[in-house]
Write an enzyme that holds these catalytic residues in place. Structure first.
Site, PDB file in Angstrom:
ATOM      1  N   LYS A   1       7.701   1.703  -3.514  1.00  0.00           N
ATOM      2  CA  LYS A   1       6.971   0.430  -3.499  1.00  0.00           C
ATOM      3  C   LYS A   1       7.269  -0.408  -4.752  1.00  0.00           C
ATOM      4  CE  LYS A   1       3.215   2.198  -0.583  1.00  0.00           C
ATOM      5  NZ  LYS A   1       1.730   2.253  -0.381  1.00  0.00           N
TER       6      LYS A   1
ATOM      7  N   ASN B   1       0.595   2.491  -5.302  1.00  0.00           N
ATOM      8  CA  ASN B   1       0.688   3.960  -5.307  1.00  0.00           C
ATOM      9  C   ASN B   1       2.109   4.501  -5.084  1.00  0.00           C
ATOM     10  OD1 ASN B   1       0.831   3.428  -2.609  1.00  0.00           O
ATOM     11  ND2 ASN B   1      -0.980   4.614  -2.027  1.00  0.00           N
TER      12      ASN B   1
ATOM     13  N   GLU C   1       8.923   2.900  12.179  1.00  0.00           N
ATOM     14  CA  GLU C   1       9.140   2.335  10.845  1.00  0.00           C
ATOM     15  C   GLU C   1      10.624   2.358  10.468  1.00  0.00           C
ATOM     16  OE1 GLU C   1       4.682   3.686   9.387  1.00  0.00           O
ATOM     17  OE2 GLU C   1       6.417   4.646   8.470  1.00  0.00           O
TER      18      GLU C   1
ATOM     19  N   ARG D   1       2.985  10.793  -6.214  1.00  0.00           N
ATOM     20  CA  ARG D   1       1.940   9.827  -6.614  1.00  0.00           C
ATOM     21  C   ARG D   1       1.242  10.263  -7.912  1.00  0.00           C
ATOM     22  NH1 ARG D   1      -0.014   8.470  -0.455  1.00  0.00           N
ATOM     23  NH2 ARG D   1       1.165   6.535  -0.213  1.00  0.00           N
TER      24      ARG D   1
ATOM     25  N   TYR E   1       2.457  -3.369   8.112  1.00  0.00           N
ATOM     26  CA  TYR E   1       1.130  -2.752   7.916  1.00  0.00           C
ATOM     27  C   TYR E   1       0.090  -3.290   8.892  1.00  0.00           C
ATOM     28  CZ  TYR E   1       2.429  -0.090   3.732  1.00  0.00           C
ATOM     29  OH  TYR E   1       2.971   0.824   2.864  1.00  0.00           O
TER      30      TYR E   1
ATOM     31  N   HIS F   1       5.490   5.054   0.052  1.00  0.00           N
ATOM     32  CA  HIS F   1       4.946   5.141   1.412  1.00  0.00           C
ATOM     33  C   HIS F   1       5.564   6.350   2.097  1.00  0.00           C
ATOM     34  CE1 HIS F   1       4.021   4.120   5.592  1.00  0.00           C
ATOM     35  NE2 HIS F   1       5.286   4.400   5.847  1.00  0.00           N
TER      36      HIS F   1
ATOM     37  N   THR G   1      -3.407   9.382  -1.103  1.00  0.00           N
ATOM     38  CA  THR G   1      -3.283   7.924  -1.229  1.00  0.00           C
ATOM     39  C   THR G   1      -3.764   7.446  -2.602  1.00  0.00           C
ATOM     40  OG1 THR G   1      -3.791   7.807   1.139  1.00  0.00           O
ATOM     41  CG2 THR G   1      -3.905   5.747  -0.113  1.00  0.00           C
TER      42      THR G   1
HETATM   43  P1  ATP Z   1       1.150   4.746   3.059  1.00  0.00           P
HETATM   44  O1  ATP Z   1       0.897   4.339   4.494  1.00  0.00           O
HETATM   45  O2  ATP Z   1       1.543   3.579   2.165  1.00  0.00           O
HETATM   46  O3  ATP Z   1       2.060   5.927   2.945  1.00  0.00           O
HETATM   47  P2  ATP Z   1      -1.273   6.271   3.079  1.00  0.00           P
HETATM   48  O4  ATP Z   1      -0.837   6.686   4.447  1.00  0.00           O
HETATM   49  O5  ATP Z   1      -1.504   7.350   2.068  1.00  0.00           O
HETATM   50  O6  ATP Z   1      -0.242   5.251   2.447  1.00  0.00           O
HETATM   51  P3  ATP Z   1      -3.022   4.388   4.337  1.00  0.00           P
HETATM   52  O7  ATP Z   1      -4.412   4.710   4.692  1.00  0.00           O
HETATM   53  O8  ATP Z   1      -1.997   4.331   5.417  1.00  0.00           O
HETATM   54  O9  ATP Z   1      -2.562   5.384   3.166  1.00  0.00           O
HETATM   55  O10 ATP Z   1      -3.050   2.999   3.559  1.00  0.00           O
HETATM   56  C1  ATP Z   1      -1.847   2.227   3.424  1.00  0.00           C
HETATM   57  C2  ATP Z   1      -1.785   1.675   2.031  1.00  0.00           C
HETATM   58  O11 ATP Z   1      -2.854   0.749   1.845  1.00  0.00           O
HETATM   59  C3  ATP Z   1      -1.996   2.694   0.900  1.00  0.00           C
HETATM   60  O12 ATP Z   1      -0.825   3.361   0.517  1.00  0.00           O
HETATM   61  C4  ATP Z   1      -2.470   1.808  -0.215  1.00  0.00           C
HETATM   62  O13 ATP Z   1      -1.372   1.158  -0.858  1.00  0.00           O
HETATM   63  C5  ATP Z   1      -3.307   0.793   0.509  1.00  0.00           C
HETATM   64  N1  ATP Z   1      -4.707   1.198   0.499  1.00  0.00           N
HETATM   65  C6  ATP Z   1      -5.304   2.156   1.218  1.00  0.00           C
HETATM   66  N2  ATP Z   1      -6.607   2.277   0.953  1.00  0.00           N
HETATM   67  C7  ATP Z   1      -6.853   1.330   0.009  1.00  0.00           C
HETATM   68  C8  ATP Z   1      -8.020   0.913  -0.687  1.00  0.00           C
HETATM   69  N3  ATP Z   1      -9.198   1.490  -0.470  1.00  0.00           N
HETATM   70  N4  ATP Z   1      -7.892  -0.098  -1.578  1.00  0.00           N
HETATM   71  C9  ATP Z   1      -6.708  -0.696  -1.808  1.00  0.00           C
HETATM   72  N5  ATP Z   1      -5.561  -0.364  -1.167  1.00  0.00           N
HETATM   73  C10 ATP Z   1      -5.631   0.633  -0.283  1.00  0.00           C
HETATM   74 MG    MG Z   2      -0.256   5.323   5.937  1.00  0.00          MG
END
Ligand code: ATP
Ligand code: MG
Length: 139
Positions: free
Chosen positions: A11, A114, A128, A104, A51, A117, A93
């Protein structure tokens, strides 16, 4: 043994902080083979589409703005049990909750910035990967 594939992005925070090399090294050392890779930048429209599943979440606007704020590295990775093993490698996450030794924990500063992805299912890994790569770009 059969292998399968996952999709990842390094990212904008991790790219901007100079962590591309360190993150790729962790992926290689964990046994992931690079099938496809590119250095690119998402427009806000593309980030919004990528997203889209999160469009009703309160952080969607922030997420789209962040993911289009600078260049990223997109890649398809191959390994046995790729999706689950890659989620283990990247960690939770929220980096404050991520296990020691995860990408992470090592490189991410916050839940929104973070570092990486990782796809959450085989089906989403396919969708994706297809979002970024043609068949001719996979080896
Ligand atoms: P990714 O899909 O990026 O691999 P993830 O699967 O661990 O991450 P998701 O629940 O899919 O988490 O959320 C997608 C992205 O949205 C997270 O990686 C983070 O960057 C952002 N995100 C998730 N929760 C929050 C939150 N509470 N506040 C801010 N950003 C968030
Ligand atoms: Mg995710």
């Amino acid at each position: 043994m059969t292998t399968n594939r996952t999709f990842t992005m390094i990212k904008p925070d991790a790219v901007g902080n100079g962590y591309i090399g360190g993150i790729l090294k962790m992926m290689n050392e964990a046994g992931f083979r690079i099938v496809a890779m590119k250095y690119t930048k998402l427009s806000s429209e593309m980030a919004g589409k990528f997203y889209e599943v999160h469009k009703d979440r309160p952080f969607y606007g922030e997420l789209v703005e962040f993911m289009s704020s600078g260049p990223i590295v997109a890649a398809i990775l191959e390994k046995t049990n790729a999706v689950a093993d890659f989620r283990t490698l990247i960690g939770a996450t929220d980096p404050t909750k991520a296990d020691a030794g995860t990408i992470r924990k090592t490189y991410a500063k916050s839940i929104s910035a973070n570092a990486v992805h990782g796809s959450d299912s085989d089906e989403n890994a396919q969708i994706e990967g297809d979002f970024f790569f043609s068949k001719l770009e996979r080896f």
